[in-house]
Design a protein around this motif. Structure first.
Motif, mmCIF file in Angstrom:
data_model
loop_
_atom_site.group_PDB
_atom_site.id
_atom_site.type_symbol
_atom_site.label_atom_id
_atom_site.label_comp_id
_atom_site.label_asym_id
_atom_site.label_seq_id
_atom_site.Cartn_x
_atom_site.Cartn_y
_atom_site.Cartn_z
ATOM 1 N N UNK A 108 61.483 -95.827 -6.346
ATOM 2 C CA UNK A 108 61.674 -97.130 -5.708
ATOM 3 C C UNK A 108 61.813 -96.873 -4.226
ATOM 4 N N UNK A 109 61.237 -97.738 -3.409
ATOM 5 C CA UNK A 109 61.411 -97.600 -1.963
ATOM 6 C C UNK A 109 61.659 -98.959 -1.352
ATOM 7 N N UNK A 129 64.459 -96.031 2.363
ATOM 8 C CA UNK A 129 65.232 -96.396 1.159
ATOM 9 C C UNK A 129 66.449 -97.216 1.568
ATOM 10 N N UNK A 130 67.044 -97.883 0.602
ATOM 11 C CA UNK A 130 68.322 -98.562 0.805
ATOM 12 C C UNK A 130 69.241 -98.156 -0.325
ATOM 13 N N UNK A 131 70.518 -98.057 -0.036
ATOM 14 C CA UNK A 131 71.472 -97.682 -1.088
ATOM 15 C C UNK A 131 72.492 -98.769 -1.370
ATOM 16 N N UNK A 132 72.768 -99.627 -0.388
ATOM 17 C CA UNK A 132 73.819 -100.636 -0.567
ATOM 18 C C UNK A 132 73.288 -102.051 -0.704
ATOM 19 N N UNK A 133 71.983 -102.189 -0.681
ATOM 20 C CA UNK A 133 71.373 -103.499 -0.896
ATOM 21 C C UNK A 133 70.033 -103.262 -1.584
#
Ligand SMILES: [Zn+2]
Length: 157
Positions: A108-109, A129-133
């Motif tokens: 996923x990107x 990438x996103x980690x918190x949204x």
């Protein structure tokens, strides 16, 4: 120091601009965790394409990001993006492989950007990438129009 089997701290914090200007490019602990996450995604991509991946830019400290003219909200600022290519693939072919991976549910990107394909070997792929949204799953091509960078949806050459 290796972050993952094939990606080192040096490679993911290297910055030509930082070196040239004598700026530090040192991540915080939180940023380091993001760099680790990015390295893990790059390992997945490396395994999928069966080729070495060369990263030209990953983490940028606030000062380095300013020096390169990066957006303050750039994923590079947080260690959540990599500018990269696969050895022996054009940037377009590499971008298509990553999209295939996504379509197969293997990655996923947030953003996949084919950067300046008009430059031929001077092109590269940005993957963020996103980690918190939630990841936005965007695919774009960056190109110069009248000296300004514009982003077109999808892949273009
Ligand atoms: Zn980038």
């Amino acid at each position: 120091m290796q972050i993952t089997e094939h990606f080192s701290f040096k490679e993911l914090t290297r910055s030509e601009t930082a070196r040239r200007l004598g700026l530090q490019n040192v991540p915080s602990a939180a940023e380091m965790a993001n760099i680790q996450y990015t390295a893990e995604q790059l390992e997945k991509i490396r395994a999928y394409v069966g080729r070495g991946i060369v990263v030209t830019s990953c983490f940028r400290s606030e000062r380095v990001n300013k020096a390169v003219g990066g957006s303050p909200t750039s994923a590079h600022r947080f260690g959540l993006a990599a500018d990269c290519d696969a050895i022996g693939l054009t940037s377009l072919a590499f971008a298509k492989e990553i999209i295939k991976m996504r379509d197969e549910g293997k990655i996923k990107f947030d953003q996949l950007i084919l950067e300046f394909p008009e430059r031929g070997d001077g092109a590269w792929v940005h993957i963020g990438f996103r980690r918190n949204s939630p990841m936005r799953n965007q695919i774009m091509t960056a190109t110069k129009k009248n000296g300004k960078t514009v982003y077109l949806p999808g892949l273009h050459v």
